[in-house]
Scaffold this motif. Structure first.
Motif, mmCIF file in Angstrom:
data_model
loop_
_atom_site.group_PDB
_atom_site.id
_atom_site.type_symbol
_atom_site.label_atom_id
_atom_site.label_comp_id
_atom_site.label_asym_id
_atom_site.label_seq_id
_atom_site.Cartn_x
_atom_site.Cartn_y
_atom_site.Cartn_z
ATOM 1 N N ALA A 72 0.796 -1.350 -0.473
ATOM 2 C CA ALA A 72 0.092 -0.085 0.547
ATOM 3 C C ALA A 72 0.674 1.139 -0.165
ATOM 4 C CB ALA A 72 -0.985 0.317 1.285
ATOM 5 N N LYS A 73 1.814 0.709 1.192
ATOM 6 C CA LYS A 73 2.460 2.793 1.386
ATOM 7 C C LYS A 73 3.110 2.835 -0.413
ATOM 8 C CE LYS A 73 3.521 2.214 5.560
ATOM 9 N NZ LYS A 73 4.996 1.467 7.483
ATOM 10 N N SER A 74 4.138 2.118 -0.860
ATOM 11 C CA SER A 74 4.354 2.347 -2.099
ATOM 12 C C SER A 74 4.062 2.380 -3.287
ATOM 13 C CB SER A 74 5.251 0.473 -2.312
ATOM 14 O OG SER A 74 4.249 -0.780 -3.157
ATOM 15 N N LEU A 75 2.843 2.058 -3.290
ATOM 16 C CA LEU A 75 1.587 2.146 -4.772
ATOM 17 C C LEU A 75 1.294 4.489 -4.140
ATOM 18 C CD1 LEU A 75 -0.968 -0.385 -4.552
ATOM 19 C CD2 LEU A 75 0.312 0.064 -6.042
ATOM 20 N N LEU A 76 1.545 4.450 -2.884
ATOM 21 C CA LEU A 76 1.658 6.079 -2.731
ATOM 22 C C LEU A 76 2.090 6.914 -3.411
ATOM 23 C CD1 LEU A 76 0.952 6.079 1.532
ATOM 24 C CD2 LEU A 76 -0.858 7.021 -0.471
ATOM 25 N N PRO A 77 1.253 8.330 -4.003
ATOM 26 C CA PRO A 77 2.334 8.984 -4.684
ATOM 27 C C PRO A 77 2.342 10.072 -3.990
ATOM 28 C CG PRO A 77 -0.416 8.817 -5.425
ATOM 29 C CD PRO A 77 0.142 7.591 -4.720
ATOM 30 N N PRO A 78 3.232 11.313 -3.914
ATOM 31 C CA PRO A 78 3.545 12.216 -3.391
ATOM 32 C C PRO A 78 2.282 13.142 -2.885
ATOM 33 C CG PRO A 78 4.417 12.645 -5.180
ATOM 34 C CD PRO A 78 4.067 11.166 -4.895
ATOM 35 N N THR A 79 1.837 13.470 -2.603
ATOM 36 C CA THR A 79 0.470 14.599 -1.935
ATOM 37 C C THR A 79 0.789 15.811 -2.804
ATOM 38 O OG1 THR A 79 0.084 14.137 0.498
ATOM 39 C CG2 THR A 79 -0.769 15.666 0.105
ATOM 40 N N PRO A 80 -0.164 16.088 -3.230
ATOM 41 C CA PRO A 80 0.252 17.051 -4.927
ATOM 42 C C PRO A 80 0.201 18.530 -4.243
ATOM 43 C CG PRO A 80 -1.711 15.852 -5.252
ATOM 44 C CD PRO A 80 -1.794 15.296 -3.905
ATOM 45 N N THR A 124 -4.275 8.850 -9.096
ATOM 46 C CA THR A 124 -5.557 8.771 -7.421
ATOM 47 C C THR A 124 -6.577 7.189 -7.765
ATOM 48 O OG1 THR A 124 -5.745 10.831 -8.962
ATOM 49 C CG2 THR A 124 -7.371 9.830 -7.666
ATOM 50 N N LEU A 125 -6.191 6.290 -8.904
ATOM 51 C CA LEU A 125 -6.046 5.212 -8.824
ATOM 52 C C LEU A 125 -5.875 4.168 -7.416
ATOM 53 C CD1 LEU A 125 -7.812 4.745 -12.387
ATOM 54 C CD2 LEU A 125 -9.418 5.581 -10.277
ATOM 55 N N ASP A 126 -4.496 4.378 -7.817
ATOM 56 C CA ASP A 126 -3.789 3.914 -7.499
ATOM 57 C C ASP A 126 -3.419 4.145 -5.980
ATOM 58 O OD1 ASP A 126 -2.739 2.849 -9.474
ATOM 59 O OD2 ASP A 126 -0.210 4.073 -9.603
ATOM 60 N N SER A 127 -4.087 5.363 -5.396
ATOM 61 C CA SER A 127 -4.560 6.246 -4.843
ATOM 62 C C SER A 127 -5.281 4.973 -3.649
ATOM 63 C CB SER A 127 -4.292 7.239 -4.453
ATOM 64 O OG SER A 127 -3.322 8.284 -4.456
ATOM 65 N N GLY A 128 -6.472 5.285 -4.509
ATOM 66 C CA GLY A 128 -7.903 4.327 -4.199
ATOM 67 C C GLY A 128 -7.429 3.071 -3.609
ATOM 68 N N VAL A 129 -6.619 2.490 -4.597
ATOM 69 C CA VAL A 129 -6.422 1.022 -4.148
ATOM 70 C C VAL A 129 -5.194 0.530 -3.330
ATOM 71 C CG1 VAL A 129 -4.932 -1.054 -4.862
ATOM 72 C CG2 VAL A 129 -6.168 0.644 -6.374
ATOM 73 N N ALA A 130 -4.369 2.533 -2.599
ATOM 74 C CA ALA A 130 -3.958 1.537 -1.412
ATOM 75 C C ALA A 130 -4.432 2.342 -0.033
ATOM 76 C CB ALA A 130 -2.832 2.675 -1.471
ATOM 77 N N THR A 131 -5.457 2.338 -0.557
ATOM 78 C CA THR A 131 -6.703 2.754 1.023
ATOM 79 C C THR A 131 -7.054 1.439 1.072
ATOM 80 O OG1 THR A 131 -6.575 4.962 -0.182
ATOM 81 C CG2 THR A 131 -8.700 4.201 1.225
ATOM 82 N N LEU A 132 -7.689 0.986 -0.133
ATOM 83 C CA LEU A 132 -8.615 -0.401 -0.053
ATOM 84 C C LEU A 132 -7.727 -1.231 0.782
ATOM 85 C CD1 LEU A 132 -10.919 -0.806 -3.264
ATOM 86 C CD2 LEU A 132 -11.409 1.013 -1.273
ATOM 87 N N TYR A 133 -6.563 -1.161 0.601
ATOM 88 C CA TYR A 133 -5.652 -2.169 0.885
ATOM 89 C C TYR A 133 -5.632 -1.800 2.916
ATOM 90 C CZ TYR A 133 -3.717 -4.695 -3.230
ATOM 91 O OH TYR A 133 -2.959 -4.526 -4.220
ATOM 92 N N ALA A 134 -5.230 -0.605 2.794
ATOM 93 C CA ALA A 134 -5.076 0.119 4.504
ATOM 94 C C ALA A 134 -6.470 -0.432 5.297
ATOM 95 C CB ALA A 134 -4.577 1.838 4.667
ATOM 96 N N ALA A 140 -11.952 6.236 -4.763
ATOM 97 C CA ALA A 140 -11.478 5.794 -5.877
ATOM 98 C C ALA A 140 -10.892 4.221 -6.092
ATOM 99 C CB ALA A 140 -10.027 7.090 -5.820
ATOM 100 N N GLY A 141 -11.089 3.563 -4.793
ATOM 101 C CA GLY A 141 -10.380 2.689 -4.887
ATOM 102 C C GLY A 141 -11.123 1.823 -5.489
ATOM 103 N N ALA A 142 -13.060 2.236 -5.563
ATOM 104 C CA ALA A 142 -14.187 1.357 -6.008
ATOM 105 C C ALA A 142 -14.185 2.098 -7.352
ATOM 106 C CB ALA A 142 -15.730 2.322 -5.057
ATOM 107 N N ILE A 143 -14.145 3.089 -8.047
ATOM 108 C CA ILE A 143 -13.730 3.059 -9.648
ATOM 109 C C ILE A 143 -13.512 2.120 -10.167
ATOM 110 C CG2 ILE A 143 -12.926 4.759 -11.434
ATOM 111 C CD1 ILE A 143 -13.911 6.944 -9.851
#
Lengths: 446, 745, 314
Positions: B75-83, B95-105, B269-272
């Motif tokens: 999950a951490k590895s998928l995280l992009p830096p905050t804009p 954004t979608l990567d963030s979503g997936v990382a969130t679902l894992y978390a 974003a994860g659901a998308i």
């Protein structure tokens, strides 16, 4: 590459003389292109045309006739490997073998030859009797041949490897054009002579296709071309191979030396009556033209004749039922009345379901030229007028105690029109699928 | 992609992962790495899919607390830096990567809560359900993937009022949707609202309360993941197929009520990625279609701005929007009319003696028309009767009527209007005691006394059309609205409008030519008896049976993409004159059991189209006349080629290519493309009388177009020539142009 | 002298190989050939046509007396019946859930599951379960059957366009084989295969049923559709190359020829023999058109057809 009708037409006289039996040169050419007639039918065809139209001038499997008169066997002239491609043309002849060592041979032959059974308005029967010289006695063989000829009206096959015995039998029955079985590598010259002398078709027996081909070539060179071939295979696997290979060579390679009907003997490769019937069934499906059985009983003959009827049905011209009222399960005057078309499969589907429904029924079949319900309706061959006419023609108002008729669900649209045609009748609309008729009757018929 | 949403989602992802990380460390210290993790619902029902979303997405099996290390790192590895505030390149992928990382978390958080003994959640005297167990997942999952259940609604947050909450849930249920609940707004949630209103929740009522926090909604995605693993034959770790499976087979959406925080956005974003769009009842930026979901990704519908007379109507429209955005097709089990409905009534005639009312025919105009509109302009299921209804008429009255059918659909096209309109006849006739004849402005409807007595009123025409259009044409129709007009003036107005539309349509249809389209359509319906036959249908040449036009086939394909009508891309042109294209040849080869390798669409001499046996007409070469004859199925007369129609059929039918002979539809004779390879209509030397009469006008036009206005009179028929000799004499006498054209053979 | 050179037919495709039975059960593999039926000289035929016997979950009310005589009392208990069928040579058992049909008792999920369990423990050969043919009813009971047989790779049918999604979903979930059934039509058969594989069913988990017409009752239609399907499949079309199952017994024994004892023409001959031959002829004919699994009803036909298959394998 086969020629098209238009290409063939170019070589024809273009006189539209009609002497070939077709209305124009073009329609004759179209039939030639389908290999459904022979170039020889045109009396005015030029030599140049003949040489150009060689391929179109000979059907790949030669048409051979055994016997004379109404019950002669005509086999061959097949043009396809698979029935769906066009149709299988000449149904395989089913023949019973009797032996001259068997005291009951004549009686058996007589019983088999007298057998007939009707299905979908078609009268089916066994096509011939094969007489085998099992006794090795020429006189006995000739006598049995004469006796069978006298006792039956079907085509004959004479089976002996002894040319003297064959000659003796031919003297008695040769005029009936029996099939001479068989020329082998050992006796070919003499047998060919006999076939020539009596103008009879000749079977050739060879071990393997090459030996068969050599023999047919020898016979053809000697002027005997009405040949039937026996590749000497008797089991399931080997006969299937041989039959397939022969038909494939004839059709795909125009291999003339094997372009003849094939005769088989399923009884020789079978362990039981069931087994013989199954092997025969396989031969019906896969390319045998004459099938010689060793056992006859109605309970076996009827299924085999039905199998042949099925396989040889023209896939583009479905079998038609005769129009009429068919009783299913002993119906009375107050029993169910359904109406359908005369496409045999439609009839069988609904008839089967009605018979299993527990409701004795009358099934009125209208002549729709063999089309199924929806197709017939779309083509205007299954309409209210036609149904009403059939109801009256078959006197249903007189024979039934009610006036209710069940229409196939697919043609519910006919209800109103039929009410107009049959004003005092109640028109019911049945289910769309035959399968549902049982449930439908439970809920709606009282 | 909205910068706002991207920023929110990425921020939310960071927050959730930080939370998970912190909880993990604490739990590890407290319970050790071997503490067992098992997802169970409130009644103790287990799952065999471990921690399901992570399992499905990554293939990682989590059984113990220590197993969470790996997905957490992922999950951490998928995280992009905050804009940053000032510089941002909008990019959907991050954004979608963030979503997936969130679902894992989120799933990690729930796993830890199971270890901590705080899942399923208990709040006061209420126990939430927690995750759905396998046995219930199987029961519902089968129905979701086989279409008996249309989908599920994951509802987050809190509705405007208790009444609105109940209405939204009831609306979802009425459409057969499962309802999953989670999240809160300032501590209040739909779950609380339903409890206060006494609405039962649980598996039995198809309403599942997962938990009070946003993270709990991850159970919905775990459920969807398991459905794909179970019923889609997807292997764990094959996330791409899991997501596609859900996009195409699991019709779910998120409905977010109330203000959204960063974690909500990140979860959305994860659901998308599953193809599940989000519909929000607040003002947020929309995200329009880009392909991840079927249509829009995020749709904003601020609740108070939804048009409607009250909150109840607004709630209804909100759910309608959800259904539309997710592309959920609603089936209508029964046509809700008081009399019976079914194909068995199609042939019924309403006779004078039994007549309650009659519309059309001599009584005045009756007109019907179907038009498509923008999806937002149509209210599905709205039926209106303008003018007197049956009760206002006397028994046996005859009057006028207009049936105005308005449809909308994501896949609806203007060209399908007439295709659907023609079905009105068929549908209306299915009602017991209602008879329909004709079409367009020659419609004629009779309603029986029996139907009237059972309660049939004009509104029910709406029910009939609505239900049937949805059920049979759901692939192209999403909304149906029906207006029945019996007011004299309004009928007249509508009739004027309808006439304009008809004229426009006819003109447009005439404008669709072979050259103006790049795709033709096939028809394989007849292969059952003519195995190597395939019809190729182009705009200027209908199917040879006359029943299928190019447009019909195109609509049929949209409705049933695996059916007998398939698109045939024209491909590269080989010959304009003969109508030969590479794409057509390729298609024919592949669909004729490899029996035929070329089709020309405008030639009868070179690789002509094959014929099944259903053709309306047969064309045959007459070599001596240097032309062709066309005999129709309805013509029983002798013909100059010596063959009647039925005899000729045995030569031409069955799917074999037979140069010089061809079956075709009757209208082909008047087409611009009629045997253009051979010289067109000027080659026609004999034509069945009935076609000459039926198509007199069109034939005349075709003759003029061919530069020989008197041509039709020079063409023989069964009354002037039935033999070759008679034909030749006739042609000579009339000076038929074919006699002096280049030789065909 | 003309020299005979056999033209060989080299096909590019082959019939998919499908294995029934798993999880400790015996297995039966069908399909895999790259030639038309039993033409060993053209290609390879790794598996023979398999023979299954049909049993029902209730004693059949409408079966031919010939069948009832052959089976005796065992028809009253499906498990005993299944065991007997295996003794008679069944390589697989086809269980017909007759009692679940709305017209035949309308039994439900519990009964369907119970009888499946019972047969699975009674015999160790692969199982085929056929529902009622009423889509809604099958959607209710077949998932339960599937679950009961999870991991044992049974075949489940029939599925049609209107209910394939349910059958496919449970077959995937529980590792079974689906039987799509189409009404004697190549294109519809292919269309259904497309729908099944699109729904995620592996291509080796499909046994297709082209609808069996018995001898004299549409045999020729079934025969030609099968032959065409097989040729299309061998020609390289993977979506028509599924092995074919024919429920021969059901259609053959339903006909008057196999069933009715009285009031028939003498030329039809002995009823018992005729019925058995009717079933055997249907089977041997359809094997020539490509049948990979024939389902029969009479013990004698099972023996004789089985023997013929052995001989066809050479």
């Amino acid at each position: 590459m086969a020629l098209t009708g238009v290409q063939i037409y170019k070589f024809l006289p273009k006189t539209n003389c009609k002497e070939c039996g077709f209305p124009t040169c073009l329609s004759f050419a179209m039939k030639l292109a389908q290999r459904a007639t022979e170039l020889g039918a045109c009396p005015y065809v030029s030599d140049e045309a003949k040489s150009n139209l060689e391929a179109a001038s000979r059907p790949p499997v030669r048409l051979v006739t055994v016997g004379v008169g109404e019950k002669k066997i005509e086999v061959g002239n097949e043009v396809v490997l698979f029935r769906h491609e066009k149709t299988f043309v000449h149904p395989a002849g089913l023949v019973l073998r009797v032996k001259d060592s068997d005291a009951d041979a004549v009686a058996k032959a007589k019983e088999a030859a007298a057998y007939s059974v009707e299905r979908v308005g078609i009268n089916m029967y066994l096509d011939g009797i094969a007489i085998e010289n099992d006794s090795k006695d020429a006189a006995k063989f000739a006598k049995l041949a004469a006796d069978v000829k006298a006792a039956t009206d079907v085509a004959l096959i004479l089976m002996s490897s002894d040319t003297a015995a064959m000659k003796a039998a031919l003297e008695k029955v040769g005029e009936d054009k029996p099939l001479i079985y068989a020329a082998t590598a050992d006796n070919a010259d003499a047998m060919i002579e006999l076939a020539k002398k009596y103008s009879c078709p000749l079977a050739v027996y060879g071990n393997g296709l090459q030996e068969v081909a050599d023999l047919t070539e020898q016979a053809a060179k000697a002027g005997v071309e009405d040949l039937v071939i026996d590749p000497a295979t008797r089991g399931y696997a080997d006969s299937l191979d041989a039959l397939t290979q022969i038909r494939r060579l004839a059709i795909k390679k125009s291999f003339v030396a094997l372009g003849y009907p094939v005769i088989t003997f399923p009884g020789e490769g079978a362990e039981s009556i069931d087994d013989e019937a199954m092997l025969a069934g396989m031969h019906i499906a896969k390319y045998a033209s004459i099938i010689v059985l060793d056992n006859f009983s109605p309970a076996v003959a009827y299924p085999l004749l039905t199998a042949r009827l099925n396989i040889y049905t023209d896939p583009q011209k479905p079998i038609q039922m005769a129009a009429g009222v068919y009783p299913l399960g002993d119906p009375k005057a107050d029993s169910v009345l359904c109406v359908t078309t005369n496409f045999s499969l439609t009839y069988f589907s609904i008839a089967g379901e009605l018979e299993n429904s527990g409701y004795p029924s009358h099934l009125l079949v209208c002549d729709t030229e063999g089309l199924s319900v929806l197709t017939a309706w779309a083509a205007g061959k299954f309409d209210a007028e036609k149904i009403a006419k059939a109801v009256k023609e078959f006197k249903l108002p007189d024979t039934l105690s009610h006036k209710k008729i069940i229409l196939p669900g697919g043609v519910a649209v006919l209800k109103g029109d039929l009410e107009d045609e049959l004003p005092d009748w109640e028109i019911l609309v049945g289910p769309r699928e035959a399968m549902a008729i049982g449930s439908y009757l439970k809920q709606n018929w009282s | 992609m909205s910068k706002f949403i991207a920023t929110q989602a990425i921020t939310g992802a960071h927050q959730t992962i930080e939370k998970a990380d912190k909880m993990y460390k604490e739990a590890l210290a407290k319970h050790g790495p071997d503490a067992v993790i098992e997802f169970k619902d409130s009644r103790g029902g287990p799952t065999a899919f471990h921690v399901p979303l992570i399992y499905g997405y990554t293939g990682i099996i989590i059984e113990k607390l220590g197993d969470l290390e790996k997905p957490l790192e992922l999950a951490k590895s998928l995280l992009p830096p905050t804009p940053s505030e000032h510089l941002w390149v909008p990019y959907l992928g991050e954004t979608l990567d963030s979503g997936v990382a969130t679902l894992y978390a989120e799933e990690i958080i729930k796993s830890i809560e199971f270890v901590n003994g705080t899942q399923p959640e208990v709040k006061g005297d209420f126990t939430y359900n927690g995750p759905i167990d396998d046995s219930q997942m199987r029961g519902w999952g089968i129905q979701l993937v086989d279409g008996r259940m249309p989908g599920f609604a994951a509802i987050l947050g809190c509705a405007k009022s208790n009444e609105v909450a109940v209405k939204i849930v009831r609306e979802c249920q009425s459409k057969g949707l499962l309802v999953f609940l989670a999240g809160n707004n300032n501590g209040r949630s739909v779950v609380d609202q339903l409890r206060e209103e006494g609405v039962e929740m649980g598996y039995d009522t198809f309403i599942v309360p997962f938990g009070s926090d946003t993270e709990a909604i991850v159970y919905a995605l775990g459920f969807a993941t398991r459905a794909a693993l179970s019923f889609g034959g997807v292997d764990a770790g094959d996330y791409r197929r899991i997501l596609l499976y859900n996009k195409f087979r699991c019709f779910a959406f998120a409905l977010v009520l109330g203000d959204m925080g960063p974690v909500d956005w990140a979860t959305g974003a994860g659901a998308i990625t599953f193809g599940f769009p989000a519909i929000c009842d607040t003002q947020v930026p929309n995200i329009l279609p880009t392909g991840v979901t079927r249509y829009e990704h995020v749709v904003s519908m601020p609740f108070d701005d939804i048009p409607g007379k009250d909150d109840m109507e607004r709630a209804e429209k909100l759910v309608d929007k959800c259904v539309e955005v997710r592309g959920i097709k609603v089936k209508i089990a029964k046509v809700a009319i008081p009399n019976s409905f079914g194909p068995a009534f199609e042939g019924e005639v309403v006779r004078r003696a039994n007549l309650q009312a009659e519309y059309g025919s001599k009584a005045g105009p009756a007109v019907e028309m179907l038009e498509m509109h923008d999806i937002n302009d149509i209210e599905d299921g709205k039926f209106e009767v303008i003018g007197p209804d049956l009760d206002d008429l006397k028994e046996g009255d005859k009057t006028y009527m207009a049936i105005k059918v308005d449809v909308a659909g994501r896949k609806m096209q203007k060209d399908f209007e007439p295709v659907l309109e023609r079905q009105i006849h068929h549908f209306v006739n299915g009602a017991e005691g209602v008879q329909h004849q004709g079409q367009r402005d020659i419609t004629w409807i009779r309603i029986s006394k029996g139907a009237f007595e059972k309660g049939f009123r004009l509104k029910h025409l709406g029910d009939i059309l609505h239900a049937n259009l949805h059920n049979q044409f759901g692939a192209i129709v999403d909304k149906v609205q029906v207006t029945v007009i019996t007011d004299e003036k309004k009928v007249a107005e509508f009739l004027e409008h309808a006439k304009e539309v008809y004229a426009e349509r006819d003109l447009r249809l005439a404008g669709i030519t072979d050259d103006s389209v790049d795709t033709f359509y096939s028809c394989a319906l007849c292969q059952s008896f003519a195995p190597t036959h395939i019809c190729v249908i182009n705009p200027e040449r209908t199917g040879l049976c006359g029943a299928y036009s190019w447009l019909d086939c195109r609509a049929a394909y949209e409705i049933n993409p695996t059916g007998p009508n398939q698109p045939v891309p024209k491909g590269k042109l080989i010959s304009q004159e003969a109508g030969e294209w590479e794409g057509v040849n390729q298609f024919v080869l592949e669909n004729s059991q490899r029996a035929i390798d070329r089709f020309t669409l405008y030639s009868v001499m070179d690789a002509p189209c094959t014929t099944c046996g259903c053709c309306e007409c047969i064309m045959m070469i007459i070599p001596e006349a240097n032309g062709f004859m066309v005999v129709s199925r309805d013509d029983y007369s002798e013909t100059p080629c010596g063959l009647k129609f039925t005899t000729a059929m045995s030569d031409v039918g069955g799917g074999a290519q037979n140069p010089g002979m061809m079956g075709h539809g009757k209208r082909y004779v008047t087409s611009d493309k009629f045997i253009s390879a051979e010289g067109g209509i000027k080659r026609l030397v004999w034509l069945s009388k009935n076609i000459k009469e039926e198509l007199a006008e069109e034939l005349k036009e075709a003759a003029i177009a061919a530069g020989d206005p008197d041509l039709i009179d020079k063409i023989a028929d069964g009354t002037t020539a039935t033999t070759s000799d008679e034909l030749m004499a006739f042609l000579e006498e009339k000076g038929h142009p074919a006699l002096t054209m280049d030789p065909i053979i | 002298m003309p020299s005979v050179e056999i033209p060989l037919e080299k096909w590019t495709g082959q019939v998919h190989q499908v294995t029934l039975g798993a999880g400790g059960r015996k297995t039966v593999t069908v399909g895999g050939e790259n030639t038309l039926p039993y033409l060993h000289f053209d290609g390879t035929i790794p598996n023979k046509t398999a023979v299954a016997i049909e049993i029902q979950d209730i004693a059949p009310a409408d079966w031919s007396p010939t069948l009832l005589k052959a089976w005796g009392d065992v028809v009253n208990d499906p498990a005993t019946w299944a065991k007997k069928a295996v003794e008679y040579g069944a390589e697989a058992i086809l269980l017909n859930l007759k009692s679940a049909h709305p017209d035949e008792g309308n039994t439900g999920i519990a009964e369907a599951k119970a009888v499946t369990d019972k047969i699975l423990s009674a015999v160790d050969v692969p199982l085929i379960v056929i529902g009622t043919g009423v889509a809604d009813k099958d959607n209710e009971i077949l998932p339960a059957v599937s679950e009961a047989a999870r991991g044992q790779r049974i075949a489940i049918g029939n599925c049609e366009e209107k209910n394939y999604r349910t059958v496919v979903a449970v077959c995937i979930a529980d590792g079974h084989i689906a039987i799509p059934s189409s009404p004697v039509d190549l294109n519809l058969a292919k269309q259904l295969n497309i729908l099944l594989t699109d729904a995620g069913l592996p291509i080796d988990a499909i046994l297709m049923d082209p609808t069996t017409g018995a001898l004299g009752y549409g045999l020729e239609y079934t025969y030609s559709v099968m032959e065409r399907l097989r040729m299309a499949g061998l020609g390289g079309d993977k979506l028509t190359a599924m092995p074919i199952i024919n429920n021969v017994g059901e259609d053959a024994w339903k006909q008057k020829e196999a069933k009715v004892a009285q009031g028939l023409p003498e030329s039809w001959g002995d009823m018992e023999t005729r019925g058995i031959i009717w079933e055997e002829q249907t089977a041997i004919s359809l094997m020539q058109a490509g049948s990979n699994l024939v389902v029969l009803r009479h013990p004698q036909s099972v023996a004789k057809v089985g023997a013929a298959i052995t001989k066809l394998m050479g």
